[in-house]
Design an enzyme around this catalytic site. Structure first.
Site, PDB file in Angstrom:
ATOM      1  N   HIS A  19       0.843  -1.209   0.000  1.00 39.77           N
ATOM      2  CA  HIS A  19       0.000   0.000   0.000  1.00 39.77           C
ATOM      3  C   HIS A  19       0.878   1.259   0.000  1.00 39.77           C
ATOM      4  CE1 HIS A  19      -3.032  -2.673   2.317  1.00 39.77           C
ATOM      5  NE2 HIS A  19      -3.644  -2.369   1.199  1.00 39.77           N
ATOM      6  N   LYS A  43     -17.164  -7.615   5.685  1.00 41.79           N
ATOM      7  CA  LYS A  43     -15.801  -8.134   5.827  1.00 41.79           C
ATOM      8  C   LYS A  43     -15.380  -8.094   7.281  1.00 41.79           C
ATOM      9  CE  LYS A  43     -12.521  -7.740   2.009  1.00 41.79           C
ATOM     10  NZ  LYS A  43     -11.421  -6.928   1.482  1.00 41.79           N
ATOM     11  N   ARG A  92      -2.177  -6.214  -8.540  1.00 38.94           N
ATOM     12  CA  ARG A  92      -1.093  -7.190  -8.336  1.00 38.94           C
ATOM     13  C   ARG A  92      -1.190  -8.255  -9.423  1.00 38.94           C
ATOM     14  NH1 ARG A  92      -2.982  -7.608  -2.306  1.00 38.94           N
ATOM     15  NH2 ARG A  92      -4.818  -7.145  -3.522  1.00 38.94           N
ATOM     16  N   SER A 130      -2.741  -7.779   2.758  1.00 43.42           N
ATOM     17  CA  SER A 130      -3.019  -7.729   4.197  1.00 43.42           C
ATOM     18  C   SER A 130      -3.367  -9.127   4.709  1.00 43.42           C
ATOM     19  CB  SER A 130      -4.185  -6.777   4.487  1.00 43.42           C
ATOM     20  OG  SER A 130      -3.876  -5.485   4.051  1.00 43.42           O
TER      21      SER A 130
HETATM   22  P1  ADP Z   1      -9.751  -3.921  -0.558  1.00 44.59           P
HETATM   23  O1  ADP Z   1     -10.439  -4.748   0.487  1.00 44.59           O
HETATM   24  O2  ADP Z   1     -10.550  -2.762  -1.033  1.00 44.59           O
HETATM   25  O3  ADP Z   1      -9.151  -4.720  -1.685  1.00 44.59           O
HETATM   26  P2  ADP Z   1      -7.030  -3.598   0.408  1.00 44.59           P
HETATM   27  O4  ADP Z   1      -6.577  -2.866   1.617  1.00 44.59           O
HETATM   28  O5  ADP Z   1      -6.787  -5.063   0.354  1.00 44.59           O
HETATM   29  O6  ADP Z   1      -8.563  -3.232   0.236  1.00 44.59           O
HETATM   30  O7  ADP Z   1      -6.358  -2.957  -0.881  1.00 44.59           O
HETATM   31  C1  ADP Z   1      -6.517  -1.589  -1.181  1.00 44.59           C
HETATM   32  C2  ADP Z   1      -5.875  -1.308  -2.526  1.00 44.59           C
HETATM   33  O8  ADP Z   1      -4.470  -1.489  -2.442  1.00 44.59           O
HETATM   34  C3  ADP Z   1      -6.345  -2.242  -3.645  1.00 44.59           C
HETATM   35  O9  ADP Z   1      -6.399  -1.505  -4.855  1.00 44.59           O
HETATM   36  C4  ADP Z   1      -5.248  -3.273  -3.719  1.00 44.59           C
HETATM   37  O10 ADP Z   1      -5.164  -3.860  -5.003  1.00 44.59           O
HETATM   38  C5  ADP Z   1      -4.046  -2.408  -3.419  1.00 44.59           C
HETATM   39  N1  ADP Z   1      -2.933  -3.198  -2.897  1.00 44.59           N
HETATM   40  C6  ADP Z   1      -2.896  -3.961  -1.795  1.00 44.59           C
HETATM   41  N2  ADP Z   1      -1.710  -4.579  -1.655  1.00 44.59           N
HETATM   42  C7  ADP Z   1      -0.958  -4.192  -2.724  1.00 44.59           C
HETATM   43  C8  ADP Z   1       0.357  -4.497  -3.203  1.00 44.59           C
HETATM   44  N3  ADP Z   1       1.133  -5.360  -2.556  1.00 44.59           N
HETATM   45  N4  ADP Z   1       0.776  -3.908  -4.338  1.00 44.59           N
HETATM   46  C9  ADP Z   1      -0.048  -3.067  -5.011  1.00 44.59           C
HETATM   47  N5  ADP Z   1      -1.291  -2.753  -4.631  1.00 44.59           N
HETATM   48  C10 ADP Z   1      -1.749  -3.302  -3.512  1.00 44.59           C
END
Ligand code: ADP
Length: 165
Positions: A19, A43, A92, A130
């Site tokens: 992030h 969630k 990703r 996460s």
């Molecule tokens: P959500 O539940 O909305 O997917 P996340 O916190 O998992 O929320 O992810 C928020 C954003 O950050 C999403 O667009 C996700 O693809 C991006 N993201 C999460 N981890 C990574 C990573 N390792 N590299 C690039 N983008 C990421």
């Protein structure tokens, strides 16, 4: 000065180096980024919304071009209410694509002036999520290369200290 505001929405349960990479690179393109922590109803999260917000703030340090907020209801309405028209998302593996494509299309149908822009993950974070972090931390594995120190500490408080070999 670039005044364009991007909204970076997500669960951030918890925030990872993946992030933070998107935020850092997003700041090269946008003048301001608002991290929008979703209050997901269905969630199940490890950290409460308030905990996630305060952990993001600690992980970021102070930067006047980045702020952290929470939102309820439709993301596109929130985006417009913040004077923005850009949703920033990270991509990703190919497995992210189908879901993101569906949501981006729906959001565009709901409000055509709002665009979703995707930024490809940086190679070291391609498999970082996460969920993976919580799984490793839950098994007392090391997470230092995946999350900032404040997050590793918060995970240790939830799950117990990682094992040292
Ligand atoms: P959500 O539940 O909305 O997917 P996340 O916190 O998992 O929320 O992810 C928020 C954003 O950050 C999403 O667009 C996700 O693809 C991006 N993201 C999460 N981890 C990574 C990573 N390792 N590299 C690039 N983008 C990421």
């Amino acid at each position: 000065m670039n005044k364009q505001i991007a909204i970076y929405p997500g669960s951030f349960d918890p925030i990872t180096y993946g992030h933070l990479d998107i935020i850092e690179r997003g700041l090269e393109v946008f003048g301001q980024i608002i991290i929008a922590v979703a209050r997901n109803s269905e969630k199940k999260s490890l950290f409460s919304t308030a905990e996630r917000i305060s952990l993001i703030k600690e992980a970021l340090g102070s930067n006047e071009r980045v702020s952290v907020e929470t939102f309820d209801g439709l993301l596109v309405d929130y985006v417009v209410s913040r004077g923005s028209r850009v949703i920033l998302r990270g991509l990703r593996a190919v497995s992210d694509f189908e879901y993101e494509f569906q949501i981006a299309q729906m959001n565009h149908n709901l409000k055509s002036e709002v665009e979703t822009l995707f930024m490809m993950t940086s190679v070291p974070y391609g498999y970082l999520s996460s969920s993976i972090v919580k799984e490793v931390a839950g098994l007392q594995g090391p997470v230092e290369s995946l999350v900032p120190p404040v997050i590793a500490k918060a995970l240790a408080e939830k799950f117990g200290k990682p094992k040292t070999n």
